[in-house]
Structures are given as structure tokens and as C-alpha cells.
Design an enzyme around this catalytic site. Sequence first.
Site, mmCIF file in Angstrom:
data_model
loop_
_atom_site.group_PDB
_atom_site.id
_atom_site.type_symbol
_atom_site.label_atom_id
_atom_site.label_comp_id
_atom_site.label_asym_id
_atom_site.label_seq_id
_atom_site.Cartn_x
_atom_site.Cartn_y
_atom_site.Cartn_z
ATOM 1 N N ARG A 102 0.897 -1.165 0.000
ATOM 2 C CA ARG A 102 0.000 0.000 0.000
ATOM 3 C C ARG A 102 0.928 1.205 0.000
ATOM 4 O O ARG A 102 1.508 1.555 1.033
ATOM 5 C CB ARG A 102 -0.901 -0.044 1.230
ATOM 6 N N HIS A 129 -6.590 1.608 -7.357
ATOM 7 C CA HIS A 129 -6.937 0.740 -6.229
ATOM 8 C C HIS A 129 -7.675 -0.494 -6.780
ATOM 9 O O HIS A 129 -8.866 -0.685 -6.550
ATOM 10 C CB HIS A 129 -7.824 1.503 -5.248
ATOM 11 N N GLN A 132 -9.757 -3.121 -4.490
ATOM 12 C CA GLN A 132 -11.015 -2.572 -4.009
ATOM 13 C C GLN A 132 -12.112 -2.728 -5.053
ATOM 14 O O GLN A 132 -13.230 -3.141 -4.756
ATOM 15 C CB GLN A 132 -10.847 -1.087 -3.672
ATOM 16 N N ASP A 220 -16.556 8.385 -2.810
ATOM 17 C CA ASP A 220 -15.393 8.157 -1.955
ATOM 18 C C ASP A 220 -15.169 9.420 -1.131
ATOM 19 O O ASP A 220 -15.758 10.473 -1.399
ATOM 20 C CB ASP A 220 -14.164 7.852 -2.821
ATOM 21 N N CYS A 259 -15.946 2.838 -0.511
ATOM 22 C CA CYS A 259 -14.886 1.920 -0.071
ATOM 23 C C CYS A 259 -14.515 2.102 1.395
ATOM 24 O O CYS A 259 -13.794 1.268 1.944
ATOM 25 C CB CYS A 259 -13.659 2.059 -0.965
ATOM 26 N N ARG A 287 -13.961 -7.481 0.468
ATOM 27 C CA ARG A 287 -12.524 -7.313 0.317
ATOM 28 C C ARG A 287 -11.805 -8.607 0.717
ATOM 29 O O ARG A 287 -10.848 -9.031 0.057
ATOM 30 C CB ARG A 287 -12.013 -6.151 1.187
#
Length: 301
Positions: A102, A129, A132, A220, A259, A287
Site C-alpha cells: 500500500r 486501487h 477494491q 469516496d 470503499c 474485500r
Amino acid sequence: MLDLHLLDAATLRRIVDDAHLMKRAGKRVPAAMRPPGIEDLVLVMIFEKPSTRTRVSFDIAMRQLGGQTIALNHTDLQLGRGETISDTARVLSRYADAIMIRANLHGTLTELAANATVPVINGLTDESHPCQVLADVMTFEENLGPITGQPVAWVGDGNNVAVSWMHAAVRFGFPLRIATPKDLKPDPKVVEWARSEGGDITITTDAAKAVAGAKCVVTDTWVSMGQTDAARRKQLLAPYAVDDRLMARATKDAIFLHCLPAYRGHEVTAEVLDGPQSRVLDEAENRLHAQKAILAWCLGA
């Protein structure tokens, strides 16, 4: 697993299908779906940014497959004292069987992958991402069936998650309508790539237009980790908050995705986030199952 557009549609379809199967199987992944020798395999997880869902889901995913994990923050590594990414990649490849990172910068991911000799997974960068969005596609399909041909609306910042949604729209074949302020549009190079690949991508500044008739509305957080222009971004994005009125423009069976972490009263109202159309907790759970399928594919199942 660096980005969705780097994999073909059949591979991504297989990963999502396997994620559905793994979820139905529960905590014990069927032996036929586990990588060979998984009990001896180790995943190293590197975090340059704080994480809840990515960290826990990858850790538990590897354990449910039967393997082991090591989690390292940036300060745990010699990277924090100037060691090169390439040296780190080559050394970790001698110890571990896969690396998930990450990262703050996408270049860190690509340099790590270029020098590693084991699979590298993008757990988030400033540009994309992918893991996700595979979980998001899975969540959509649990509720509304195959995503192919079904319109999805993105409302808010044209950020890294929006980029992966564009990649997914091309590979899974669904129309994607993105509504952002003029100053926060997604990367034009990604839009150009998506359209050149035949993607049905609409970019607009009109949130109501984007959401009209959509089967899924996605947003988001307005201010991501490391961004310093919070006041400006909140001012630009205020007209893009997802509320009951905006959701009413989608289809009656439309779902809402985010998310997480979410900030009620900013990018989404509490009524939507905690309401009957929200699937954010299913999305967060997925996830775990998506990560199991990603790891299994990377490790040769």
C-alpha cells in the site's frame, strides 16, 4: 496484480467468480482452490499508509487460504533510512512468496514489481486501487446479477478508485458515468485509454445526469490521506454529496457503494450510508473474499 487494465477480461472474470465461490465456502477454502504448498507460503505486506480493510482482509485472506503473513510499516524497513526500492524488492523476494504494498506513489509499486521475482499486489497507490474495485464488482453482482451492460455512476473526486472503476468498465463491459467538478476530473490519459478500448465512459460535471437510471452509485472520501487542500476540495465537492434526492434518480433497486472510511454529512449523508440501498458493509466484507481469490491466482492456484 498491479492494475486491472494490465490483465485480460477472462482473468479478471475468473478472479471475481472465484471470490464468489470462496465466500460461499466460508472460512475453509476448498482444497481445489488453494495454491499448491500454501502452508509453506508467506505474504509480506508493506504499508506506507494507515490501513484497516486492506491490512486485515489480506492478512486473514492469506490465513484462510492456509498461508502465513508478515506486516511491515514503512518505518520498519530500511526504506525509511534510504535503502532503494530495488534492493528491498530483491531481498524480500529471497524470503517471501508474494508482496502486497500500500504505497504513497504508484512509482514505488512499479519499481518494486520490476525488481521482485515473486508476485506483487497493488494494495493502493495514488493512481489506482484495483483490489477494491474487484470487491466492488463482486458486491454489485451479489445484488444485481452480472455487471456487464449495467450502468454505474461515480460521483465526487476523479481519484485513484475512479481510475480503477474505468479500468473495470472496459474489462467487464459496463457503462460508467463519472461526475466530478471541472478541477477534479480523472486522469485524461486513462479516459483516453478506456475509450480507445471501446469503453462506454461518460465524463460530466452534472451529478444528477450521471446518476439518472444507474444501477449503482459510488463515491469516496473528499480528502484522501496526504492531501493538504482540504478546504478547497470540500468547497468544490459540496454539490456532489450523495443524498436521498440524488439516489432517487437511480433505479429503484440501485445500490450505494463506498470503499470506506466514510464521513457522514460530507460525501454522503447518514440516511444513504446507513439506509436500505447501502451495501458498504457487504462491500467491506467482500474485500476479504476478493483478496483470497487474488492471492490464489497470484500464487498459482
